[in-house]
Design an enzyme around this catalytic site. Structure first.
Site, PDB file in Angstrom:
ATOM      1  NE  ARG A   1       2.610  38.547  -7.080  1.00 54.10           N
ATOM      2  CZ  ARG A   1       2.347  37.296  -7.457  1.00 54.10           C
ATOM      3  NH1 ARG A   1       3.338  36.472  -7.739  1.00 54.10           N
ATOM      4  NH2 ARG A   1       1.104  36.865  -7.559  1.00 54.10           N
TER       5      ARG A   1
ATOM      6  N   GLY B   1      -5.127  38.844 -13.632  1.00 54.02           N
ATOM      7  CA  GLY B   1      -4.663  38.534 -12.278  1.00 54.02           C
ATOM      8  C   GLY B   1      -5.772  37.704 -11.644  1.00 54.02           C
ATOM      9  CB  THR B   2      -6.786  34.211 -12.180  1.00 52.64           C
ATOM     10  OG1 THR B   2      -5.454  33.705 -12.041  1.00 52.64           O
ATOM     11  CG2 THR B   2      -7.160  34.322 -13.635  1.00 52.64           C
ATOM     12  CG  ASN B   3      -3.601  34.988  -7.565  1.00 56.38           C
ATOM     13  OD1 ASN B   3      -3.906  33.887  -7.991  1.00 56.38           O
ATOM     14  ND2 ASN B   3      -2.349  35.410  -7.506  1.00 56.38           N
ATOM     15  CG  ASP B   4      -6.157  40.873  -6.426  1.00 59.20           C
ATOM     16  OD1 ASP B   4      -6.661  40.839  -5.287  1.00 59.20           O
ATOM     17  OD2 ASP B   4      -4.992  41.229  -6.640  1.00 59.20           O
TER      18      ASP B   4
ATOM     19  NE  ARG C   1       1.911  43.371  -9.335  1.00 55.02           N
ATOM     20  CZ  ARG C   1       1.386  42.400  -8.585  1.00 55.02           C
ATOM     21  NH1 ARG C   1       0.327  41.742  -9.024  1.00 55.02           N
ATOM     22  NH2 ARG C   1       1.930  42.089  -7.437  1.00 55.02           N
TER      23      ARG C   1
ATOM     24  CG  HIS D   1      -1.647   1.218   1.488  1.00 55.52           C
ATOM     25  ND1 HIS D   1      -1.260   2.143   2.422  1.00 55.52           N
ATOM     26  CD2 HIS D   1      -2.734   1.720   0.892  1.00 55.52           C
ATOM     27  CE1 HIS D   1      -2.096   3.152   2.404  1.00 55.52           C
ATOM     28  NE2 HIS D   1      -3.011   2.921   1.485  1.00 55.52           N
TER      29      HIS D   1
ATOM     30  CD  GLU E   1      -4.801  42.716 -10.302  1.00 50.69           C
ATOM     31  OE1 GLU E   1      -4.474  41.661  -9.748  1.00 50.69           O
ATOM     32  OE2 GLU E   1      -4.053  43.700 -10.350  1.00 50.69           O
TER      33      GLU E   1
ATOM     34  CB  CYS F   1       0.499  36.794 -14.351  1.00 50.69           C
ATOM     35  SG  CYS F   1      -0.343  38.244 -13.691  1.00 50.69           S
TER      36      CYS F   1
HETATM   37  C1  PEP Z   1      -3.353  38.256  -9.148  1.00 49.98           C
HETATM   38  O1  PEP Z   1      -4.111  38.970  -8.497  1.00 49.98           O
HETATM   39  O2  PEP Z   1      -3.713  37.239  -9.753  1.00 49.98           O
HETATM   40  C2  PEP Z   1      -1.928  38.580  -9.225  1.00 49.98           C
HETATM   41  C3  PEP Z   1      -1.115  37.899  -9.995  1.00 49.98           C
HETATM   42  O3  PEP Z   1      -1.483  39.569  -8.417  1.00 49.98           O
HETATM   43  P1  PEP Z   1      -1.165  39.367  -6.845  1.00 49.98           P
HETATM   44  O4  PEP Z   1      -1.286  37.935  -6.546  1.00 49.98           O
HETATM   45  O5  PEP Z   1       0.192  39.900  -6.650  1.00 49.98           O
HETATM   46  O6  PEP Z   1      -2.236  40.220  -6.233  1.00 49.98           O
HETATM   47 MG    MG Z   2      -3.446  40.941  -7.940  1.00 60.31          MG
END
Ligand code: PEP
Ligand code: MG
Length: 743
Positions: A431, A638-641, A488, A325, A617, A703
């Protein structure tokens, strides 16, 4: 179904909630009292007695006799399979492997053949090629006079296939032939279970074999050269996550630690692991959550341990073979694993592992070499992996096939070089704020800039920062010679740069650093304090409020670009404005940037081409993308924001409720990890369409963290984006994911 096999099924599945150990204990005691080592050394009379003891265990726990009606037994066994679907370990396993959307499991009932009918019978498990290295050679294990679960449960350490070749040559030859037929048919490396009942071979099961990253790449490359599959099919035979394993560090110099090797087990899953010893899966999870690297040491692993195995950097077991396992699960995840290390004696109660004279306690550091099976004392140094050999060949196929470019998020010249070595075609996100954390002097200068009350004070602090930024940009341009570098402008809320601690400490530190009066410092801190900083004074709002900040950054970028260009480096700077929601914001910043460019070019007597664009974003920016694209030369999502603002989930606080959402099935996956294609993805499509309608030459990329996540990369490629940008380590993963969507 026989009583013993029902009991063994019951043991495996914990039917009726009786733990495995209650039965195992009886078996061990029986072997001890009879003076035998192997289960098979017990006589029929011993087994009969054992069955009676097992029945007593059942009676004690359940308060009723073990059911003797075969139909009832079957019913219970089936219920156990269905119930196992909802067991914590199964839920954990599905969550780790991102298996979602399934309604349940099925039960097959079939006649059995018996591998435990004496010495002309046996059972085994094999892979048609070595799942660790990919070598084209049968790789398996065999036990004479045993049933299948004895091999996979890791309770008896099995022998290799040569044993079978010697004692059952006919069945062995037939097995080899069957393996070839199955590989040709499925065009893949297969995982096969078989039983020999009185010299007759029975093929029990066959499925595609789990393999390590190294194995996957070699098998794919070999199968192309053997003419078994074409390149497009080979591209699909390696999972993007497989590459992750190959890109993990290896031991710098294995010959240097030879005198520290204290035991050698089976090299069950390759790689190098360095960590602190823990003895339970729960501890492994807990320590890992505290940011520690751990090695999980167990006598043998059971399916209950999956969470801890996943959390551990490496797994070491005293028992169990290469198909146990622990070995199979570890290989599937690319975890380093040394199994069947019979020299180690694990004492869970005392939390120590004894190896000869050496006693290793919980928390002590050890290193594991999963390719050689070595257990090494201490923290052995690691070195970064290289893309070479089969992997290089394989990645070159992926690059030929994919259409979307893969760039990297990198903030330092070292990261930029690493990214380039991993195949990045430029930097999609630098960044700039990360550069400010690189030294105390830089941080102090930033704090002076933040604390400045007048523009003059701020400009003086920015003058201190300019040379730092310029030299970093020079290093990055040099590392990325010939490739675009997207830089940026400053983005995060300013308070992130202030010292940590209580207010008194912060004020005293800042007073010393800046030479300001205490009450001045206090009032400035109060002004900077925000209720909701993620939606507050950040992004382009900083550069609009303090134009001198944008001007300093633009000046550093252009000066670095010109000086590198003068040294023969091909520089392709792209300046990116963060957190834009209206075209006016972008317009304001673009005017500043273009003016600085003109000034620097005339001062330095050159002209360079460059681009100015924006991050998308904020949902509003996605919706008014046509207006923004009239000015922006590129978009980078900016797919995080964008995820944060589309869902309204704070990036910083989502951890409080996300696990509940996942466990209740309200969300299928963490949207900050796997792109929400329906919602956030729709905004991306709208913005791309509208942006390109206004400016057909608009370059569009992404990004955010999703740029290295395979299913999200596939979405971006299909949505027609020009590039994804992700961490340097994930670049090869994104390259492969992009190729897979293209085939
Ligand atoms: C985002 O917002 O996707 C991004 C890349 O910028 P950060 O994570 O620095 O806000
Ligand atoms: Mg961002």
């Amino acid at each position: 179904m026989s009583l013993t096999s029902l009991i063994s099924t019951a043991i495996q599945l914990k039917v009726m909630g009786i733990p495995h150990s209650s039965f195992e204990e009886k078996l061990e005691k029986m072997k001890e009292s009879k003076g035998v080592r192997l289960d098979t050394d017990l006589t029929a009379a011993d087994l009969k007695e054992l069955v009676e003891q097992y029945k007593k265990v059942y009676l004690e726990v359940k308060g009723e006799e073990f059911p003797s009606d075969p139909k009832k037994q079957l019913q219970l066994a089936m219920t156990a399979v269905f119930d196992s679907w909802d067991s914590p370990r199964a839920i954990k396993y599905r969550s780790i492997n991102q298996i979602t959307g399934l309604k349940g499991t099925a039960v097959n009932i079939q006649c059995m053949v018996f591998g435990n009918m004496g010495n002309t019978s046996g059972t085994g498990v094999l892979f048609t090629r070595n799942p660790s290295t990919g070598e084209k050679k049968l790789y398996g294990e065999f036990l004479i006079n045993a049933q299948g679960e004895d091999v996979v449960a890791g309770i008896r350490t099995p022998e290799d296939l040569d044993t079978m070749k010697n004692c059952m040559p006919q069945a062995y030859d037939e097995l080899v032939e069957n393996c070839e037929i199955l590989e040709r048919h499925y065009k893949d490396m297969m995982d096969i279970e078989f039983t020999v009942q009185e010299n007759r071979l029975w093929m029990l099961q066959c499925r595609s074999g789990k393999r390590t990253g190294k194995g996957a790449v070699k098998i794919a490359v070999d199968m192309v050269s053997e003419g078994l599959v074409d390149i497009c099919s080979a591209i699909k035979m390696v999972e993007p996550q497989h590459l992750d394993q190959l890109l993990h560090p290896q031991f710098e110099n294995p010959s240097a630690y030879k005198d520290k090797v204290v035991a050698t087990g089976l090299p069950a899953s390759p790689g190098a692991a360095v960590g602190q010893v823990v003895f339970s899966a729960d501890d492994a999870e807990e320590w890992h959550a505290q940011g520690k690297s751990v090695i999980l040491v167990r006598t043998e692993t059971s399916p209950e341990d999956v969470g801890g195995m996943h959390a551990a950097a490496g797994i070491l077991t005293a028992r169990g073979g290469m198909t146990s396992h622990a070995a199979v699960v570890a290989r599937g995840w690319g975890r380093c694993c040394v199994s069947g290390c019979s020299d180690i004696h694990v004492n869970d109660a005392e939390k120590v592992v004894v190896i000869g004279d050496v006693v290793i306690s919980e928390g002590e550091w050890i290193s594991l070499n999963g390719s050689t099976g070595e257990v090494v004392l201490g923290k052995q140094p690691l070195s970064p992996p290289a893309l070479s050999g089969d992997l290089e060949t394989f990645m070159s196929w992926a690059d030929e096939i994919r259409r979307i470019k893969v760039m990297a998020n990198a903030d330092t010249p070292e990261d930029a070089l690493r990214a380039r070595n991993n195949g990045a075609q430029g930097i999609g996100l630098c960044r700039t704020e990360h550069m400010f954390f690189a030294s105390d002097e830089r941080l102090k200068a930033v704090r002076r800039m933040i604390m400045a009350v007048t523009t003059e004070q701020r400009k003086a602090a920015l003058d201190l920062l300019l040379p730092y930024q310029r030299s970093d940009f020079e290093g990055i341009f040099r590392a990325m010679d010939g490739f675009p570098v997207t830089i940026r402008l400053l983005d995060p809320p300013l308070h992130e740069f202030l010292p940590e601690g209580d207010l008194e400490q912060i004020v005293s530190e800042l007073t010393t650093e800046t030479g300001m009066m205490e009450d001045e410092v206090l009032s400035r801190i109060e002004k900077l304090s925000e209720v909701n900083p993620m939606l507050g004074f950040r992004g382009c709002r900083l550069g609009i409020s303090y134009p001198e900040l944008t001007e300093m950054q633009a000046r550093a970028i252009f000066q670095a670009a010109v000086s590198m260009s003068n040294q023969g480096v091909t520089v392709l700077p792209e300046i990116m404005v963060p957190l834009v929601g209206t075209p006016q914001e972008l317009g304001h910043q673009m005017t500043l940037i273009r003016n600085v460019a003109k000034k620097v070019f005339s001062e330095m007597d050159v002209t360079l081409s460059y681009k100015v664009g924006t991050m998308i974003e904020i949902p509003r920016a996605a919706l008014v993308a046509d207006e923004i694209a009239k000015q922006a030369e590129f978009f980078s999502f900016g797919t995080n924001d964008l995820t944060q603002m589309t869902f309204g989930y704070s990036r910083d606080d989502v951890g409080k409720f996300l696990p509940i959402y996942l466990s209740k099935g309200i969300l299928q996956s963490d949207p900050f990890e796997v792109l929400d294609q329906k919602g956030v993805g729709q905004l991306i499509k709208i913005a791309t369409e509208r942006g390109r309608a206004a400016r057909p030459s608009l370059k569009v990329g992404i990004c955010g963290e999703h740029g290295g996540e395979p299913s999200s990369v596939a979405f971006f490629a299909e949505a027609g984006l020009d590039y994804v940008s992700c961490s340097p380590f994930r670049v090869p993963i994104a390259r492969l994911a992009a190729a897979q969507v293209a085939v």
